[in-house]
Design a protein around this motif. Structure first.
Motif, PDB file in Angstrom:
ATOM      1  N   ILE A   1       0.940  -1.169   0.085  1.00  0.00           N
ATOM      2  CA  ILE A   1       0.057   0.053   0.069  1.00  0.00           C
ATOM      3  C   ILE A   1       0.993   1.035  -0.147  1.00  0.00           C
ATOM      4  O   ILE A   1       0.527   2.191  -0.728  1.00  0.00           O
ATOM      5  CB  ILE A   1      -1.070  -0.243   1.286  1.00  0.00           C
ATOM      6  N   VAL A   2       1.861   1.075   0.826  1.00  0.00           N
ATOM      7  CA  VAL A   2       2.887   2.347   0.882  1.00  0.00           C
ATOM      8  C   VAL A   2       3.986   2.074  -0.099  1.00  0.00           C
ATOM      9  O   VAL A   2       4.334   3.211  -0.791  1.00  0.00           O
ATOM     10  CB  VAL A   2       3.534   2.639   2.356  1.00  0.00           C
ATOM     11  N   VAL A   3       4.612   1.058  -0.102  1.00  0.00           N
ATOM     12  CA  VAL A   3       5.748   0.599  -1.072  1.00  0.00           C
ATOM     13  C   VAL A   3       5.035  -0.016  -2.394  1.00  0.00           C
ATOM     14  O   VAL A   3       4.949  -1.362  -2.262  1.00  0.00           O
ATOM     15  CB  VAL A   3       7.008   0.286  -0.268  1.00  0.00           C
ATOM     16  N   THR A   4       4.754   0.474  -3.335  1.00  0.00           N
ATOM     17  CA  THR A   4       4.123  -0.084  -4.284  1.00  0.00           C
ATOM     18  C   THR A   4       4.971  -0.842  -5.388  1.00  0.00           C
ATOM     19  O   THR A   4       4.548  -1.803  -5.924  1.00  0.00           O
ATOM     20  CB  THR A   4       3.276   0.775  -5.190  1.00  0.00           C
ATOM     21  N   SER A   5       6.177  -0.602  -5.009  1.00  0.00           N
ATOM     22  CA  SER A   5       7.332  -1.645  -5.831  1.00  0.00           C
ATOM     23  C   SER A   5       7.300  -3.272  -5.016  1.00  0.00           C
ATOM     24  O   SER A   5       7.705  -4.109  -5.942  1.00  0.00           O
ATOM     25  CB  SER A   5       8.716  -1.136  -5.932  1.00  0.00           C
ATOM     26  N   LEU A   6       6.798  -3.247  -4.073  1.00  0.00           N
ATOM     27  CA  LEU A   6       6.648  -4.660  -3.541  1.00  0.00           C
ATOM     28  C   LEU A   6       5.312  -5.320  -4.123  1.00  0.00           C
ATOM     29  O   LEU A   6       4.018  -4.902  -3.746  1.00  0.00           O
ATOM     30  CB  LEU A   6       6.384  -4.620  -1.869  1.00  0.00           C
ATOM     31  N   ASP A   7       5.740  -6.213  -4.779  1.00  0.00           N
ATOM     32  CA  ASP A   7       4.809  -6.770  -5.652  1.00  0.00           C
ATOM     33  C   ASP A   7       4.780  -8.251  -5.945  1.00  0.00           C
ATOM     34  O   ASP A   7       5.848  -8.679  -6.414  1.00  0.00           O
ATOM     35  CB  ASP A   7       4.625  -6.079  -7.056  1.00  0.00           C
ATOM     36  N   TYR A   8       3.685  -8.939  -5.509  1.00  0.00           N
ATOM     37  CA  TYR A   8       3.997 -10.383  -5.471  1.00  0.00           C
ATOM     38  C   TYR A   8       2.560 -11.087  -6.607  1.00  0.00           C
ATOM     39  O   TYR A   8       1.470 -10.642  -6.091  1.00  0.00           O
ATOM     40  CB  TYR A   8       3.957 -11.177  -3.992  1.00  0.00           C
ATOM     41  N   TRP A   9       2.970 -12.266  -6.907  1.00  0.00           N
ATOM     42  CA  TRP A   9       2.033 -12.792  -7.734  1.00  0.00           C
ATOM     43  C   TRP A   9       1.751 -14.425  -7.308  1.00  0.00           C
ATOM     44  O   TRP A   9       2.913 -14.908  -6.879  1.00  0.00           O
ATOM     45  CB  TRP A   9       2.322 -13.011  -9.203  1.00  0.00           C
ATOM     46  N   GLY A  10       0.804 -15.081  -7.340  1.00  0.00           N
ATOM     47  CA  GLY A  10       0.500 -16.332  -7.356  1.00  0.00           C
ATOM     48  C   GLY A  10       0.810 -17.092  -8.605  1.00  0.00           C
ATOM     49  O   GLY A  10       0.849 -16.328  -9.782  1.00  0.00           O
ATOM     50  N   GLN A  11       0.624 -18.389  -8.543  1.00  0.00           N
ATOM     51  CA  GLN A  11       0.991 -18.986  -9.916  1.00  0.00           C
ATOM     52  C   GLN A  11      -0.424 -19.239 -10.752  1.00  0.00           C
ATOM     53  O   GLN A  11      -0.403 -19.580 -11.897  1.00  0.00           O
ATOM     54  CB  GLN A  11       1.247 -20.690  -9.475  1.00  0.00           C
ATOM     55  N   GLY A  12      -1.702 -18.880 -10.102  1.00  0.00           N
ATOM     56  CA  GLY A  12      -2.958 -18.969 -10.652  1.00  0.00           C
ATOM     57  C   GLY A  12      -3.685 -20.420 -10.693  1.00  0.00           C
ATOM     58  O   GLY A  12      -3.089 -21.287 -10.535  1.00  0.00           O
ATOM     59  N   THR A  13      -4.858 -19.948 -10.822  1.00  0.00           N
ATOM     60  CA  THR A  13      -5.665 -21.298 -10.983  1.00  0.00           C
ATOM     61  C   THR A  13      -6.894 -21.215 -12.104  1.00  0.00           C
ATOM     62  O   THR A  13      -7.413 -19.827 -12.399  1.00  0.00           O
ATOM     63  CB  THR A  13      -6.617 -21.209  -9.539  1.00  0.00           C
TER      64      THR A  13
END
Length: 118
Positions: free
Chosen positions: A100-112
């Protein structure tokens, strides 16, 4: 850091599914949680996003009134309740966490995979 989706599957048009996403390795409450989807041959698109528990959420026009996003920070989880599913909802659904503050922190799941038959 782990972001793991579950709950996808095959459903008939008009049916419902509930996707779940469990995250670990970061301070969950400090992240906006979102669901994206990508259909074959198309770009990934934002489906729904929620900033915080009880906070603002937003939806793609195509899913408004049918999908509901929610989160449980005690369980480090975010959910997507999908009702009134249509064949055009068929896609791989991805869970995303963005600071929310540091928007460069960005994580993704593998998808379903979600497949809606007509």
């Amino acid at each position: 850091v782990q972001v793991v989706e579950s709950g996808g599957g095959l459903v008939q048009s008009g049916g419902s599914l509930r996707l779940s996403c469990v995250a670990s390795g970061f301070t969950f409450s400090s992240y906006r949680m979102s669901w994206y989807r990508q259909a074959p041959g198309k770009e990934r698109e934002l489906v729904a996003s929620i900033r915080s528990v009880g906070g603002s959420s937003n939806y793609a026009d195509s899913v408004k009134g049918r999908f509901i996003i929610s989160r449980d920070d005690a369980k480090n989880s975010v959910y997507l309740q999908m009702n009134g599913l249509k064949p055009e909802d068929t896609a791989v659904y991805y869970c995303n966490a963005r600071g929310i503050v540091v928007t460069s922190l960005d994580y993704w799941g593998q998808g379903t995979q979600v497949t809606v038959s007509s």
